[in-house]
Design a protein around this motif. Structure first.
Motif, short mmCIF file in Angstrom:
data_model
loop_
_atom_site.label_atom_id
_atom_site.label_comp_id
_atom_site.label_asym_id
_atom_site.label_seq_id
_atom_site.Cartn_x
_atom_site.Cartn_y
_atom_site.Cartn_z
N ASP A 53 -71.32 -86.19 -64.54
CA ASP A 53 -70.39 -85.02 -64.83
C ASP A 53 -71.08 -83.84 -64.96
N LYS A 54 -72.35 -83.64 -64.96
CA LYS A 54 -73.12 -82.43 -64.76
C LYS A 54 -73.83 -82.42 -63.79
N LEU A 55 -73.90 -83.23 -62.69
CA LEU A 55 -74.58 -83.23 -61.31
C LEU A 55 -73.63 -82.73 -60.32
N ALA A 56 -74.15 -81.46 -59.76
CA ALA A 56 -73.21 -80.82 -58.82
C ALA A 56 -73.25 -81.53 -57.51
N GLY A 57 -71.84 -81.67 -57.18
CA GLY A 57 -71.53 -82.18 -55.74
C GLY A 57 -71.51 -83.86 -55.88
N VAL A 58 -71.98 -84.30 -57.06
CA VAL A 58 -71.94 -85.85 -57.11
C VAL A 58 -70.63 -86.26 -57.68
N PRO A 59 -70.04 -87.38 -57.13
CA PRO A 59 -68.98 -88.06 -57.72
C PRO A 59 -69.18 -88.84 -58.54
N ALA A 60 -67.97 -89.14 -59.52
CA ALA A 60 -68.11 -90.16 -60.47
C ALA A 60 -68.88 -91.56 -60.13
N PRO A 61 -69.39 -92.30 -61.06
CA PRO A 61 -69.79 -93.52 -60.69
C PRO A 61 -68.82 -94.52 -60.32
N VAL A 62 -69.15 -95.43 -59.36
CA VAL A 62 -68.43 -96.60 -59.07
C VAL A 62 -68.46 -97.74 -60.15
N ALA A 63 -67.69 -98.82 -60.27
CA ALA A 63 -67.62 -99.97 -61.07
C ALA A 63 -69.23 -100.66 -61.14
N SER A 64 -69.90 -100.62 -60.28
CA SER A 64 -71.03 -101.81 -60.17
C SER A 64 -71.89 -101.26 -58.87
N PRO A 65 -73.13 -101.73 -59.11
CA PRO A 65 -73.99 -101.82 -58.12
C PRO A 65 -73.68 -102.56 -56.59
N ALA A 66 -72.92 -103.54 -56.88
CA ALA A 66 -72.27 -104.22 -55.69
C ALA A 66 -71.35 -103.14 -54.82
N ASP A 83 -87.39 -105.06 -64.95
CA ASP A 83 -86.12 -106.00 -65.43
C ASP A 83 -84.85 -105.28 -64.83
N GLN A 84 -84.94 -104.04 -65.17
CA GLN A 84 -83.62 -103.23 -64.66
C GLN A 84 -83.41 -103.30 -63.13
N ALA A 85 -84.49 -103.26 -62.49
CA ALA A 85 -84.35 -103.42 -61.05
C ALA A 85 -83.85 -104.56 -60.58
N ARG A 86 -84.32 -105.73 -61.26
CA ARG A 86 -83.90 -107.40 -61.16
C ARG A 86 -82.62 -107.41 -61.28
N SER A 87 -81.97 -106.74 -62.57
CA SER A 87 -80.67 -106.94 -62.66
C SER A 87 -79.61 -106.19 -61.85
N VAL A 88 -80.08 -104.80 -61.37
CA VAL A 88 -79.05 -104.05 -60.54
C VAL A 88 -79.19 -104.79 -59.02
N LEU A 89 -80.23 -105.37 -58.63
CA LEU A 89 -80.43 -105.82 -57.29
C LEU A 89 -79.69 -107.46 -57.35
N PHE A 90 -80.11 -108.14 -58.10
CA PHE A 90 -79.90 -109.52 -58.12
C PHE A 90 -78.65 -110.13 -59.26
N GLY A 91 -78.13 -109.04 -60.13
CA GLY A 91 -77.23 -109.72 -61.08
C GLY A 91 -75.74 -109.83 -60.40
N GLU A 92 -74.86 -110.44 -61.36
CA GLU A 92 -73.68 -111.06 -60.89
C GLU A 92 -72.89 -110.01 -59.92
N ASN A 93 -72.91 -108.57 -60.40
CA ASN A 93 -72.30 -107.61 -59.55
C ASN A 93 -73.42 -106.58 -59.11
N GLY A 94 -74.32 -107.35 -58.68
CA GLY A 94 -75.61 -106.45 -58.40
C GLY A 94 -75.68 -106.01 -56.81
N VAL A 95 -76.45 -105.32 -56.26
CA VAL A 95 -76.52 -105.06 -54.92
C VAL A 95 -76.20 -105.94 -53.88
N LEU A 96 -77.16 -106.98 -54.03
CA LEU A 96 -76.95 -108.25 -53.20
C LEU A 96 -75.66 -108.63 -53.08
N ALA A 97 -74.99 -108.78 -54.24
CA ALA A 97 -73.74 -109.32 -54.23
C ALA A 97 -72.61 -108.70 -53.18
N GLY A 98 -72.93 -107.34 -52.98
CA GLY A 98 -72.04 -106.43 -52.04
C GLY A 98 -72.74 -106.26 -50.78
#
Length: 292
Positions: A53-66, A83-98
């Motif tokens: 919301d306060k980041l100039a020019g940056v759109p709203a977040p999407v629903a998931s890392p995927a 642990d957070q890196a593992r979660s966003v990369l390898f979680g159910e809706n993580g980066v690798l899922a998309g």
């Protein structure tokens, strides 16, 4: 994937590669702002729906890392820990899922080097390349003011470079996967070690009745660019320090002995000074007769 090499700060607008940012804290949010300012508006994700919301020019977040991965060619991950890196990369809706094969993940988080290799190997199995990218200083992320400290394959670095130069003032490729993180960790040793040295020196001066602000003034006036911090190491790397090494060790020993004596009189301990004096020859590079 098409790649265009650019100079730092050059606007790309809608040119490929597309960028994504996961984690909109001080570093990730600042990186997203710098990318948007450069014309490469990123797709972003954060667990906080209002993070942009306060980041100039940056759109709203999407629903998931995927979803970030599906919309990006280079995904910048700026989370807190392993642990957070593992979660966003390898979680159910993580980066690798998309992710599609060829995606590049740039890990901005500071984690242990073995974790970098773990993440890189897991990404590789999905056809995704990982670059470890320590960044500094974090408070300059929103001003295109970061130094990006990279580890990874040269070809991957080249493909990611247009995105990297859109948020970093300098990109330093240090070597293969893990080298960027090792360099960032080593840099942190200097940072925190220097803080400890300043703490001991300020405590010593204050106990002796000196206003700590006077010590700061002396240091800033005598060494305004901080060149002393790296001067001896530069001389060692240039091969010109060794003839002076024995003399410098004697000076180190004499000067730190004086500091220890004053500390003892004032009832203080100086553990960093004690260790430095005990390992003076090693610190200066005189114990082996060789520069290191």
């Amino acid at each position: 994937m098409s790649v265009q090499t650019v100079s730092p700060g050059q606007s790309l607008e809608s040119a490929a590669p597309r960028a994504g940012v996961i984690g909109l804290g001080m570093i990730g949010g600042g990186v997203a702002v710098s990318l948007a300012r450069s014309g490469r508006v990123p797709t972003v994700y954060d667990i906080r729906p209002d993070a942009a919301d306060k980041l100039a020019g940056v759109p709203a977040p999407v629903a998931s890392p995927a979803e970030v991965a599906r919309a990006s060619d280079v995904v910048l991950v700026a989370v807190v820990d392993a642990d957070q890196a593992r979660s966003v990369l390898f979680g159910e809706n993580g980066v690798l899922a998309g992710a599609e094969p060829g995606l590049i993940v740039v890990l901005l988080s500071t984690v242990a080097v073995p974790v970098v290799h773990e993440l890189a190997e897991a990404c590789a199995k999905a056809g995704v390349s990982l670059l470890d990218c320590g960044v500094t200083p974090g408070d300059k992320a929103a001003e295109n003011g970061l130094v990006a400290i990279l580890g990874g394959e040269e070809s991957t670095v080249e493909r990611a470079m247009p995105v990297l130069t859109d948020f970093a003032k300098r990109v330093v490729h240090c070597g293969p996967v893990g080298a960027g993180m090792a360099t960032k960790i080593a840099r942190n040793v200097i940072t925190y070690g220097s803080w400890r040295a300043v703490h001991e020196a300020t405590t010593l001066a204050g106990a002796a009745g000196v206003d700590p602000e006077k010590l700061i003034t002396v240091i800033e006036e005598a060494d305004p660019e901080g060149a002393t911090l790296l001067s001896w190491q530069r001389q060692r790397l240039a091969g010109i320090a060794q003839p002076l090494a024995a003399q410098v060790v004697r000076l180190l020993d004499k000067d730190l002995a004086a500091a220890q004596e004053l500390a003892a009189q004032l009832g203080l301990t100086l553990p960093l000074a004690d260790v430095t004096r005990a390992h003076g020859a090693e610190t200066i590079g005189a114990e082996s007769g060789k520069d290191a």
